[in-house]
Design a protein around this motif. Structure first.
Motif, PDB file in Angstrom:
ATOM      1  N   LEU A  84      63.466  48.364  71.311  1.00 51.10           N
ATOM      2  CA  LEU A  84      64.604  48.246  70.392  1.00 51.10           C
ATOM      3  C   LEU A  84      65.158  49.607  69.978  1.00 51.10           C
ATOM      4  O   LEU A  84      66.210  49.690  69.353  1.00 51.10           O
TER       5      LEU A  84
ATOM      6  N   ALA B  54      64.934  56.637  62.534  1.00 51.69           N
ATOM      7  CA  ALA B  54      65.219  56.392  63.938  1.00 51.69           C
ATOM      8  C   ALA B  54      64.851  54.978  64.357  1.00 51.69           C
ATOM      9  O   ALA B  54      65.528  54.382  65.172  1.00 51.69           O
ATOM     10  N   PHE B  55      63.797  54.429  63.809  1.00 44.87           N
ATOM     11  CA  PHE B  55      63.314  53.140  64.293  1.00 44.87           C
ATOM     12  C   PHE B  55      64.288  51.999  64.131  1.00 44.87           C
ATOM     13  O   PHE B  55      64.576  51.310  65.090  1.00 44.87           O
ATOM     14  N   PRO B  56      64.863  51.795  62.934  1.00 41.25           N
ATOM     15  CA  PRO B  56      65.695  50.608  62.799  1.00 41.25           C
ATOM     16  C   PRO B  56      67.151  50.839  63.160  1.00 41.25           C
ATOM     17  O   PRO B  56      67.971  49.992  62.928  1.00 41.25           O
ATOM     18  N   ALA B  57      67.459  52.006  63.743  1.00 38.47           N
ATOM     19  CA  ALA B  57      68.865  52.369  63.827  1.00 38.47           C
ATOM     20  C   ALA B  57      69.692  51.514  64.767  1.00 38.47           C
ATOM     21  O   ALA B  57      70.878  51.426  64.627  1.00 38.47           O
ATOM     22  N   HIS B  58      69.109  50.904  65.777  1.00 41.44           N
ATOM     23  CA  HIS B  58      69.898  49.990  66.601  1.00 41.44           C
ATOM     24  C   HIS B  58      69.047  48.816  67.005  1.00 41.44           C
ATOM     25  O   HIS B  58      68.206  48.930  67.868  1.00 41.44           O
ATOM     26  N   GLY B  59      69.260  47.704  66.349  1.00 42.70           N
ATOM     27  CA  GLY B  59      68.392  46.552  66.573  1.00 42.70           C
ATOM     28  C   GLY B  59      68.836  45.665  67.708  1.00 42.70           C
ATOM     29  O   GLY B  59      68.174  44.700  68.033  1.00 42.70           O
ATOM     30  N   HIS B  60      69.977  45.964  68.316  1.00 42.88           N
ATOM     31  CA  HIS B  60      70.405  45.128  69.436  1.00 42.88           C
ATOM     32  C   HIS B  60      69.744  45.617  70.711  1.00 42.88           C
ATOM     33  O   HIS B  60      69.482  46.798  70.870  1.00 42.88           O
ATOM     34  N   LEU B  61      69.512  44.674  71.618  1.00 46.55           N
ATOM     35  CA  LEU B  61      68.847  45.023  72.870  1.00 46.55           C
ATOM     36  C   LEU B  61      69.798  45.838  73.737  1.00 46.55           C
ATOM     37  O   LEU B  61      70.669  45.287  74.387  1.00 46.55           O
ATOM     38  N   LEU B  62      69.632  47.126  73.717  1.00 52.26           N
ATOM     39  CA  LEU B  62      70.601  47.962  74.411  1.00 52.26           C
ATOM     40  C   LEU B  62      69.941  48.907  75.399  1.00 52.26           C
ATOM     41  O   LEU B  62      70.457  49.978  75.678  1.00 52.26           O
TER      42      LEU B  62
ATOM     43  N   LEU C 159      62.598  62.498  61.625  1.00 50.51           N
ATOM     44  CA  LEU C 159      63.632  61.458  61.676  1.00 50.51           C
ATOM     45  C   LEU C 159      63.055  60.088  61.989  1.00 50.51           C
ATOM     46  O   LEU C 159      63.773  59.112  62.047  1.00 50.51           O
TER      47      LEU C 159
ATOM     48  N   PRO D 194      65.896  52.286  72.240  1.00 48.01           N
ATOM     49  CA  PRO D 194      65.868  52.769  73.633  1.00 48.01           C
ATOM     50  C   PRO D 194      65.998  54.287  73.733  1.00 48.01           C
ATOM     51  O   PRO D 194      66.871  54.883  73.109  1.00 48.01           O
ATOM     52  N   GLN D 195      65.111  54.876  74.501  1.00 40.35           N
ATOM     53  CA  GLN D 195      65.129  56.319  74.759  1.00 40.35           C
ATOM     54  C   GLN D 195      65.536  56.482  76.218  1.00 40.35           C
ATOM     55  O   GLN D 195      64.726  56.360  77.125  1.00 40.35           O
TER      56      GLN D 195
ATOM     57  N   VAL E  57      62.681  60.737  71.159  1.00 45.80           N
ATOM     58  CA  VAL E  57      62.444  61.061  69.749  1.00 45.80           C
ATOM     59  C   VAL E  57      60.947  61.156  69.485  1.00 45.80           C
ATOM     60  O   VAL E  57      60.476  62.108  68.857  1.00 45.80           O
TER      61      VAL E  57
END
Lengths: 323, 387
Positions: free
Chosen positions: B120, B22-30, B18, B122-123, B111
């Protein structure tokens, strides 16, 4: 008292009231009118301040302030401070202002949002003869890139902090059947319609301003990567926005980020702090219609490219090691 | 153990597969930190901490090793330093006594090492601690100076028996939540917001809220209705005269309020509002020339009542009425309007009622008052027609 005297006395009372009203409006701030009929005009900048090649050498203001019209301000966080370059909104009504979102940086030294907002409220108050303006600090949704500077306002006098939990948001706006309801919100005579738009985040709201006809869609619809944690909820929210636009005239859709380039379907890389070829922030109804059509076409998780936005539909990005 | 090794392998392989998605899935700082203190009626609480450990208290590699560990015991050993940093650095003070944090359970998202290294994507690790608040009246949560987490840190406190949680944002500069009341009425020095009070009130007695909304549509918002009522009042101080007029007015406006709310009748505000102003002029001028209640005045007052009901409906249209309790809410709103009217009349009696036996009452009180009311009505009529 005969009829003639009575009529004269009544007329004197009426004229006196007009004289008092005129005198009061000349001395102090007169009541601002925000008619829902018609459309209060406003302007967007040709280009927004969009970062720089070297963030270290950036000397742009920490917060860009754009006056859309007399009573509407759009703020943007400097991309050199935080690549999100998040937009924030300050709406004025009679004696009350509404700040929607507080950017991605907490430090007042780096990102003095409170000072900028205080200065704006002071100067607006002077311009319109207002001295006691209440501030409502609200959020479009509950993601940290939009509430980071929230703390700068907690000790501000005459300020209502809506809160950073789903329940507090719902209680403030008066939702009882989120997200389907439409809430009528009166900002000092300026009427808004608030509705629920979950999908990107489970507490998101959209605001429609009857005075300017601006429809604010936050993070759930903007020129960029639309990260959807719940596809079904987002699809319903997009249709809800479309239904709202059927009932109210929309001048522009305004929102929280710009991540696309001017080249159709091409976005800036995540984390970009310099976006020299940014398209406008505001969006059109045809773009919303395209999103509505997408809800019928998309059925599986994945990345879907459109000219003005990208849909990141429930793309898995993490899972647990919990057995 | 065998099953666990197999599952671990599946997670790892799935994670690698994945990776591109997985990498670009959430680009906001979360990867900001979140804490949730859930109080219970028995005085205990659970503090849940959701934190990007691989970006803060552990290296990405150490976090990845923890995620891959064989079983919970080994995983806990990998997490030991981070757990210690949290139990030392997180201060929960219940009524001026610091409470101990005891790790209850945890969950690690992981992941891949690359994903952990990238803020970017976050785990997040979720750790839950038992906290004995000893039924404290107030609690303060803070992070000590030596504890660095991805900022800001959103704290949510759920108080037993209270509908609304409390939110606080902790930052590198402001590391304390300040005192949060854990029982209603506890003095923390932090006043609850008006919205919280209103919401609590509404949840207890929703119908009473609608009475209040109706009342507010007379006092203070219904100035034109107040002036109209005073117009009725100054015809005569005889109680029966006032009672007949107010009864006709009330029945009429209740009728049109109901009809308009159900959509059975609709008249634009541009027509209703000037007519309401005209009704004020009429009753006031009539006061100057009538000494007793004529039958036709009753009819006219009834017609004006119908008009004012449309005005109330227009005002009610700006408020969201819950569909499931629509009829009850409407009835309560109307009751609130009546209470508002009665309050206006009671105040009028208090102010001038004691002059009723004064021989000059009509000339010195009733007539000037009626002239003033007619003048105000004319002012509104001109404004509503011209502006």
């Amino acid at each position: 008292m005969n009829a003639k005297q009575s009529m004269l006395a009544i007329l004197m009372v009426t004229v006196s009231l007009f004289v008092v009203e005129g005198a009061l409006s000349a001395v102090g701030g007169k009541v601002l009118e925000f008619p829902a009929d018609g459309r209060a005009a406003g302007e967007f900048p040709d280009v927004w301040i969009h970062g720089s090649k070297s963030a270290m050498d950036n000397d742009d203001p920490a917060v860009q302030v754009h006056r859309y019209n007399d009573h509407t301000f759009i703020l943007r966080e400097n991309k050199a401070i935080n690549y999100e370059g998040a937009f924030m909104y300050l709406f004025f009504g009679n004696d009350v202002a509404l700040l929607v979102d507080q950017g991605s940086t907490s430090s007042p030294a780096l990102f003095p949002l409170r000072k900028v907002v205080d200065d704006l409220i002071d100067s607006w108050g002077r311009e319109f003869g207002r001295t006691d303006i209440r501030l409502i600090v609200a959020n479009s949704h509950l993601h940290g890139d939009h509430y980071a500077a929230w703390n700068q306002f907690v000790d501000r006098p005459n300020t209502v902090m809506v809160g950073l939990t789903h329940e507090e948001m719902m209680a403030f706006w008066g939702f009882e059947a989120y997200p389907d309801e439409r809430i009528e919100f009166d900002l000092g005579g300026r009427e808004f319609v608030v509705t629920g738009t979950p999908g990107h985040q489970a507490s998101e709201i959209a605001l429609y301003d009857k005075w300017t006809d601006l429809l604010y869609t936050g993070d759930m619809f903007y020129r960029g990567r639309l990260y959807l944690e719940d596809w079904e909820a987002w699809a319903a929210s997009i249709k809800r926005l479309r239904a709202l636009a059927d009932d109210y005239p929309v001048a522009h859709l305004v929102n929280n980020h710009i991540e696309m380039t001017r080249k159709p379907g091409v976005d800036y890389p995540i984390g970009t702090t310099w976006q020299p070829d940014e398209p406008p922030m505001q969006m059109t109804m045809s773009m919303l219609d395209q999103a509505v059509r997408a809800t019928a076409d998309i059925s599986a998780p994945g990345i879907y490219t459109f000219d003005d936005f990208l849909i990141y539909n429930e793309v898995p990005w993490a899972y647990t090691t919990d057995p | 153990m065998g099953l666990w090794c197999f599952m671990k392998g599946v997670f790892y392989i799935a994670g690698l597969l994945l990776l591109p998605a997985a990498f670009p899935a959430h680009g906001h700082l979360l990867n900001m930190t979140e804490m949730h203190l859930q109080g219970a009626q028995d005085g205990s609480a659970i503090l849940e901490v959701r934190i990007d450990l691989g970006q803060s208290l552990m290296t990405p590699e150490a976090y990845w090793q923890a995620a891959l560990a064989n079983g919970r015991k080994e995983q806990k050993q990998h997490l030991e330093h981070a757990i210690l940093a949290l139990t030392d650095g997180l201060s929960v003070v219940a009524d001026d006594r610091r409470a101990n944090l005891t790790l209850r359970d945890w969950r690690l998202e992981a992941v891949s090492p690359e994903a952990i290294r990238n803020p970017l994507t976050p785990q997040m690790a979720t750790l839950r601690f038992d906290v004995n608040l000893r039924s404290a009246a107030k609690v303060e949560v803070s992070l000590t100076e030596k504890l660095q987490v991805p900022w800001p840190c959103l704290l949510r406190v759920d108080i037993p028996g209270v509908d609304l949680p409390v939110s606080r944002l902790l930052t590198d500069d402001v590391r304390s939540s300040r005192a949060v009341a854990m029982v209603s009425g506890a003095d923390t020095g932090n006043a609850p917001t008006l919205a919280q009070l209103a919401s609590s009130f509404q949840s207890v007695v929703p119908a009473i809220t609608w009475v209040a909304v109706g009342f507010q549509h007379i006092i203070p918002r219904g100035l034109d209705h107040i002036v109209f009522l005073l117009g009725l009042f100054f015809l005569s101080l005889r109680f029966s005269t006032l009672l007949w007029q107010v009864s006709c007015f009330t029945l009429a406006h209740s009728l049109t309020l109901g009809m308009a709310t159900f959509g059975l009748v609709q008249v634009p505000a541009a027509i209703v509002e000037p007519l309401i102003a005209a009704s004020i002029i009429y009753v006031a001028v009539d006061n100057l020339y009538s000494e007793r209640l004529a039958r036709w005045r009753m009819m006219v007052v009834t017609v004006f009542g119908l008009l004012h009901g449309l005005g109330f409906a227009s005002a009610l249209g700006h408020v969201r009425v819950p569909e499931d309790t629509f009829l009850l809410s409407l009835a309560m709103f109307n009751l609130g309007v009546e209470l508002g009217q009665l309050t206006v009349l009671a105040c009028a009696f208090l102010v001038v009622g004691w002059l009723r036996r004064w021989s000059a009452y009509q000339v010195r009180v009733a007539q000037p008052a009626s002239v003033t009311i007619a003048g105000v009505g004319l002012y509104w009529l001109v404004k509503r027609l011209a502006f």
